[in-house]
Design a protein around this motif. Structure first.
Motif, short mmCIF file in Angstrom:
data_model
loop_
_atom_site.label_atom_id
_atom_site.label_comp_id
_atom_site.label_asym_id
_atom_site.label_seq_id
_atom_site.Cartn_x
_atom_site.Cartn_y
_atom_site.Cartn_z
N GLU A 15 7.75 4.22 1.89
CA GLU A 15 6.42 3.61 1.82
C GLU A 15 5.36 4.45 2.54
OE1 GLU A 15 5.67 1.24 -0.01
OE2 GLU A 15 7.31 -0.20 -0.21
N GLU A 16 5.49 5.77 2.50
CA GLU A 16 4.55 6.62 3.22
C GLU A 16 3.11 6.47 2.71
OE1 GLU A 16 5.81 10.66 2.77
OE2 GLU A 16 5.25 10.78 0.64
N LYS A 17 2.93 6.05 1.48
CA LYS A 17 1.59 5.88 0.93
C LYS A 17 0.93 4.58 1.40
CE LYS A 17 2.61 8.39 -3.37
NZ LYS A 17 2.67 8.27 -4.86
N TYR A 18 1.74 3.63 1.89
CA TYR A 18 1.22 2.30 2.17
C TYR A 18 1.36 1.85 3.61
CZ TYR A 18 1.13 1.72 -2.93
OH TYR A 18 0.87 1.86 -4.27
N ILE A 19 2.33 2.38 4.34
CA ILE A 19 2.67 1.83 5.65
C ILE A 19 1.53 1.93 6.66
CG2 ILE A 19 3.73 3.97 6.49
CD1 ILE A 19 4.91 0.34 7.18
N GLU A 20 0.74 2.97 6.59
CA GLU A 20 -0.35 3.13 7.55
C GLU A 20 -1.38 2.01 7.40
OE1 GLU A 20 -3.20 6.67 9.36
OE2 GLU A 20 -2.25 6.94 7.41
N ALA A 21 -1.81 1.75 6.18
CA ALA A 21 -2.79 0.68 5.94
C ALA A 21 -2.21 -0.67 6.32
CB ALA A 21 -3.23 0.68 4.48
N CYS A 22 -0.93 -0.86 6.06
CA CYS A 22 -0.27 -2.12 6.42
C CYS A 22 -0.33 -2.33 7.92
CB CYS A 22 1.18 -2.09 5.94
SG CYS A 22 2.14 -3.55 6.39
N ALA A 43 16.44 3.39 5.23
CA ALA A 43 17.01 4.63 4.67
C ALA A 43 16.00 5.41 3.84
CB ALA A 43 18.26 4.31 3.86
N SER A 44 14.76 5.45 4.33
CA SER A 44 13.71 6.20 3.61
C SER A 44 14.01 7.69 3.61
CB SER A 44 12.35 5.95 4.28
OG SER A 44 11.96 4.61 4.19
N THR A 45 13.58 8.35 2.55
CA THR A 45 13.73 9.80 2.45
C THR A 45 12.38 10.50 2.53
OG1 THR A 45 13.67 9.66 0.03
CG2 THR A 45 15.84 9.61 1.09
N ASP A 46 11.32 9.74 2.82
CA ASP A 46 9.99 10.33 2.95
C ASP A 46 9.52 10.17 4.41
OD1 ASP A 46 9.37 7.67 3.20
OD2 ASP A 46 7.95 7.57 1.53
N ARG A 47 8.23 10.15 4.66
CA ARG A 47 7.67 10.15 6.01
C ARG A 47 7.37 8.73 6.53
NH1 ARG A 47 2.82 11.92 6.00
NH2 ARG A 47 2.76 12.46 8.22
N THR A 48 7.95 7.71 5.93
CA THR A 48 7.68 6.34 6.35
C THR A 48 7.91 6.15 7.85
OG1 THR A 48 8.23 5.41 4.19
CG2 THR A 48 8.35 3.92 6.07
N GLY A 49 9.09 6.49 8.32
CA GLY A 49 9.42 6.31 9.73
C GLY A 49 8.55 7.16 10.65
N GLU A 50 8.29 8.37 10.24
CA GLU A 50 7.45 9.28 11.03
C GLU A 50 6.05 8.72 11.21
OE1 GLU A 50 5.33 13.67 10.42
OE2 GLU A 50 7.16 13.19 9.29
N ILE A 51 5.47 8.20 10.15
CA ILE A 51 4.11 7.64 10.23
C ILE A 51 4.10 6.40 11.11
CG2 ILE A 51 2.29 6.50 8.89
CD1 ILE A 51 3.15 8.32 6.51
N ALA A 52 5.09 5.52 10.94
CA ALA A 52 5.13 4.28 11.72
C ALA A 52 5.31 4.56 13.20
CB ALA A 52 6.26 3.39 11.21
N ARG A 53 6.04 5.62 13.54
CA ARG A 53 6.30 5.94 14.96
C ARG A 53 5.06 6.46 15.68
NH1 ARG A 53 11.16 7.40 12.49
NH2 ARG A 53 12.94 6.18 13.29
N LYS A 54 4.01 6.78 14.95
CA LYS A 54 2.77 7.23 15.57
C LYS A 54 2.04 6.07 16.27
CE LYS A 54 1.97 11.07 12.35
NZ LYS A 54 1.06 11.64 11.31
N TYR A 55 2.42 4.85 15.91
CA TYR A 55 1.79 3.66 16.51
C TYR A 55 2.57 3.29 17.77
CZ TYR A 55 -0.81 3.14 12.14
OH TYR A 55 -1.64 3.35 11.07
N LYS A 56 1.91 3.36 18.91
CA LYS A 56 2.57 3.15 20.20
C LYS A 56 3.19 1.77 20.35
CE LYS A 56 -0.33 6.47 22.67
NZ LYS A 56 -1.30 6.67 23.80
#
Length: 238
Positions: A15-22, A43-56
């Motif tokens: 969900e790398e395209k959507y998780i940030e806005a969510c 079990a994402s294969t894109d940057r979903t986890g990486e983007i979410a981890r930017k939020y403290k």
């Protein structure tokens, strides 16, 4: 009376395209009142986890067993709030959503709360047709006493414990009806028409409005009558 604490669970698969806005909407429109926000990287294969981890203030948990119910159940196990709220990774929590939950759960008999979707990336015409569908669904709720949509669902922790957690044998269709039906055995289940969750209509667009409407209806009836979904398997749309 002490105000209930709320854990927000967001299952996410690619969900790398959507998780940030969510997450932006969740943080902004809860005004820091949520006990915790938990993203389950399924079990994402894109940057979903990486983007979410930017939020403290967001906890990101990796769940290797693919399937949205496995992700939601893991989120429940990792959470600690009195109320467990579930939304999808392409949803935009609106203003007033948190306060509506707190207000509704002042009723100690209420165990499960849900509401309809509004699709922010679909036309007004399509949303009007879907509004008619929700209106018919609301009538069904009055008849059965329960109904839910999982990307806009809040349930008491103690109710989930009494239920033995979520049914992880369900792959996708019928998951929300199963949860609402089982929760209803322990108290009141409410489908509130103006408890709205803006979300993406990409699955409806990809799968076809009429076709998916028929599939959802069949699985709702099957789960309500036979206590199991009719459709087996699910192809994730990205």
């Amino acid at each position: 009376m002490k105000e209930s604490t709320i854990s927000l669970i967001i299952p996410a698969y690619n969900e790398e395209k959507y998780i940030e806005a969510c997450l932006d909407h969740a943080i902004k429109n809860s005004h820091g009142k949520l006990l915790e926000i938990i993203v389950i990287d399924n079990a994402s294969t894109d940057r979903t986890g990486e983007i979410a981890r930017k939020y403290k203030n967001v906890k990101v948990i990796y769940e290797g067993r693919k399937g949205v119910m496995h992700a939601r159940q893991r989120g429940f196990k990792e959470s600690s709030g009195d109320l467990i709220a579930f939304v999808d990774a392409d949803s935009h929590i609106p203003k007033g959503w948190y306060d509506a939950i707190v207000k509704e759960f002042k009723n100690e008999n209420l165990v499960c709360l849900s509401g309809r979707n509004l699709y922010y990336d679909m036309s007004k015409r399509h949303n009007f047709l879907i509004f008619i569908f929700w209106s018919l669904a609301k009538a069904t709720h009055y008849f059965l006493g329960y109904m839910a949509v999982f990307n806009n669902l809040v349930i008491r922790r103690d109710t989930l414990i009494k239920m033995g957690g979520l049914d992880t044998s369900i792959e996708f269709y019928g998951d929300d009806t199963n949860t609402a039906r089982r929760a209803h055995a322990f108290g009141k289940s409410k489908f509130k028409f103006n408890f709205i969750m803006p979300t993406s209509g990409r699955r409806l667009t990809e799968g076809g409005l009429i076709k998916l409407g028929r599939i959802y209806t069949i699985n709702f009836i099957s789960e309500a009558i036979f206590h199991k979904p009719h459709t087996k398997g699910y192809q994730e749309i990205r």
